[in-house]
Design a protein around this motif. Sequence first.
Motif, short mmCIF file in Angstrom:
data_model
loop_
_atom_site.label_atom_id
_atom_site.label_comp_id
_atom_site.label_asym_id
_atom_site.label_seq_id
_atom_site.Cartn_x
_atom_site.Cartn_y
_atom_site.Cartn_z
N ASP A 64 -41.67 -14.40 26.57
CA ASP A 64 -42.67 -14.17 27.61
C ASP A 64 -43.45 -12.88 27.43
OD1 ASP A 64 -40.67 -12.38 28.17
OD2 ASP A 64 -40.37 -12.98 30.25
N VAL A 65 -43.41 -12.30 26.23
CA VAL A 65 -44.13 -11.06 25.97
C VAL A 65 -45.63 -11.32 25.78
CG1 VAL A 65 -44.36 -9.08 24.40
CG2 VAL A 65 -42.09 -9.98 24.98
N PHE A 66 -45.97 -12.40 25.09
CA PHE A 66 -47.37 -12.73 24.83
C PHE A 66 -48.08 -13.03 26.16
CE2 PHE A 66 -50.86 -15.61 23.59
CZ PHE A 66 -51.42 -14.91 22.53
N GLN A 67 -49.10 -12.26 26.46
CA GLN A 67 -49.87 -12.35 27.71
C GLN A 67 -49.02 -12.07 28.95
OE1 GLN A 67 -51.60 -16.30 27.48
NE2 GLN A 67 -53.30 -15.59 26.18
N GLY A 68 -47.80 -11.58 28.74
CA GLY A 68 -46.94 -11.21 29.84
C GLY A 68 -46.41 -12.37 30.65
N LYS A 69 -46.33 -13.56 30.07
CA LYS A 69 -45.82 -14.72 30.78
C LYS A 69 -45.29 -15.75 29.79
CE LYS A 69 -50.62 -16.34 31.20
NZ LYS A 69 -51.70 -16.75 32.14
N VAL A 70 -44.61 -16.75 30.32
CA VAL A 70 -43.92 -17.73 29.48
C VAL A 70 -44.81 -18.93 29.12
CG1 VAL A 70 -42.97 -19.15 31.36
CG2 VAL A 70 -41.68 -18.89 29.21
N ASP A 71 -46.01 -18.99 29.65
CA ASP A 71 -46.85 -20.19 29.51
C ASP A 71 -47.07 -20.63 28.07
OD1 ASP A 71 -47.04 -19.25 32.13
OD2 ASP A 71 -49.03 -20.11 32.42
N ALA A 72 -47.42 -19.67 27.19
CA ALA A 72 -47.69 -20.03 25.79
C ALA A 72 -46.45 -20.55 25.10
CB ALA A 72 -48.26 -18.83 25.05
N ALA A 73 -45.28 -19.97 25.41
CA ALA A 73 -44.03 -20.43 24.81
C ALA A 73 -43.75 -21.87 25.22
CB ALA A 73 -42.88 -19.52 25.21
N GLU A 306 -52.04 -18.93 18.05
CA GLU A 306 -51.48 -18.50 19.34
C GLU A 306 -49.98 -18.74 19.39
OE1 GLU A 306 -53.36 -18.87 23.47
OE2 GLU A 306 -51.87 -20.50 23.48
N ALA A 307 -49.54 -19.89 18.86
CA ALA A 307 -48.10 -20.18 18.84
C ALA A 307 -47.36 -19.15 18.00
CB ALA A 307 -47.87 -21.58 18.29
N SER A 308 -47.91 -18.80 16.84
CA SER A 308 -47.27 -17.82 15.97
C SER A 308 -47.21 -16.45 16.62
CB SER A 308 -48.03 -17.71 14.65
OG SER A 308 -47.96 -18.93 13.92
N LEU A 309 -48.28 -16.06 17.29
CA LEU A 309 -48.28 -14.75 17.94
C LEU A 309 -47.35 -14.71 19.14
CD1 LEU A 309 -52.05 -13.73 17.74
CD2 LEU A 309 -50.13 -12.92 16.34
N THR A 310 -47.14 -15.85 19.78
CA THR A 310 -46.16 -15.90 20.87
C THR A 310 -44.76 -15.62 20.33
OG1 THR A 310 -47.51 -17.54 22.03
CG2 THR A 310 -45.21 -17.36 22.69
N LEU A 311 -44.46 -16.21 19.17
CA LEU A 311 -43.16 -15.98 18.54
C LEU A 311 -43.04 -14.54 18.07
CD1 LEU A 311 -40.52 -17.34 17.59
CD2 LEU A 311 -41.70 -17.94 15.46
N LEU A 312 -44.06 -14.02 17.40
CA LEU A 312 -44.03 -12.66 16.88
C LEU A 312 -43.93 -11.64 18.02
CD1 LEU A 312 -44.18 -10.89 14.34
CD2 LEU A 312 -46.67 -10.88 14.60
N SER A 313 -44.62 -11.89 19.13
CA SER A 313 -44.55 -10.98 20.28
C SER A 313 -43.14 -10.93 20.85
CB SER A 313 -45.55 -11.43 21.36
OG SER A 313 -46.88 -11.33 20.92
N GLY A 314 -42.49 -12.10 20.91
CA GLY A 314 -41.12 -12.13 21.41
C GLY A 314 -40.16 -11.40 20.50
#
Length: 463
Positions: A64-73, A306-314
């Motif tokens: 939930d780090v990417f954009q500060g929420k879990v939506d993208a994950a 976006e999916a990759s950056l969600t993973l990398l942010s986490g």
Amino acid sequence: MSKVIRFNAFQMNTVGHQSPGLWRHPSDQSHQYTSARHWTELARLLEYGLFDAVFLADVLGVYDVFQGKVDAALKHAIQIPLNDPLALVPIMASVTKHLGFGVTCALTSEHPYPFARRLSTLDHLTEGRIGWNIVTGYLDSAARNLGLQQQLGHDERYDLADEYLEVVYKLWEKSWDEQALQRDKLRGIYADPAHVHAIAHEGRYFKVPGIHLSEPSPQRTPLLFQAGTSKRGTAFAARHAECTFVSGPSKQVVKRYVDDIRQAVVAAGRQPSDILIYAQALIITAETEKEAQAKYLDYRQYLDIEASLTLLSGWTGVDFSQFPLDATIDYIESDAGRSALASFSAADPSKKWTVREAAEFIALGGRGPVFIGDPQQIATQLEAWVDETGIDGFNLAFAIAHETMRDVVNLIVPELQRRKRYKTRYASGSLRHQLFGKGPYLPQNHAGRQVSITPPVAATAAT
């Protein structure tokens, strides 16, 4: 004599795992992760391919780090939904005889007393084929759901981990003597109380006065994996790990990690050969180079930045949604996964990664290299990585379940065997014996064999 190359299969009880976006591929079957058959088919395949183990990753939080929420994950299935990895072990063990199981369990999420019993139970049920990937956790979302404001600081998590290991070592290694089990039906004595001891542990983080609930399992202490390459993580691995898992995008990065780990192991009073090092990688192969390249281009159609950056942010604790895609990644101190960020920055100062480049790189197989080609080309690349970095083998991620692993087993394993760089049969015995040719117990120079309980109180006196 050339080093034999080892394989583990890098898996997770979820959709996709290390290749965000590839679950959308028509051939992918990872959505069947809720089916027992999905895992028994994989287990049989890996044992046929003489893999050392299936390495089961896990987290207890959400990305939930990417954009500060879990939506993208949730949208991209970034390791959510996610099921318990330990439940897979008995299912997969029931259809195999030799395949090992390295299970990720965060010691910040469970008290050592019940955890020690859980691992002893799995070691019994697998007849000595269980391993524990020791992690300290890196997601604040996991800490919050366990009643904490946030996770402990990076180095303090390792301070807790050192004491956690001390507790489980005492339970596994010292609570029950070898002669404790009598199983004497005539005298009516199953266990001799004089040889079952309370561990009387009282430390900074844990107080465990009693005895281990389980009788000694085939290995007593499960085979110990560890995956941290920060300075503190390397010191921890040098003391505790028997196998370690590193991830890096280049030989230079991986060789640095390997050299640091080997040196730390020696400084800790152990031998360099006391630890096996596996590097993450993805293999994309086919009968011909042309077919392999076509397969790679096909997979790339399903990449999602976006999916990759969600993973990398986490992984890193850094919200990459706030940076332009062409911005370079510089090392930022974080209490999340320092190794993940460092592998794209500080570990190789000669390479400046942009956010876009890092996202595209991890989109197929995570933070390790992608090997593409026919079996001969792949085998040559694998040999070069082993010979030039000092690793012992590979933790193989997948792009498509179970197609990627099937290609490795059917095409790469025979080629490596032809070159005498891969085993042709399993050894007998426990997972520890499979990997080191001795065992089933921890070696005498290991920290787990050095713990003591003072005084060794008999079980009857501890109740």
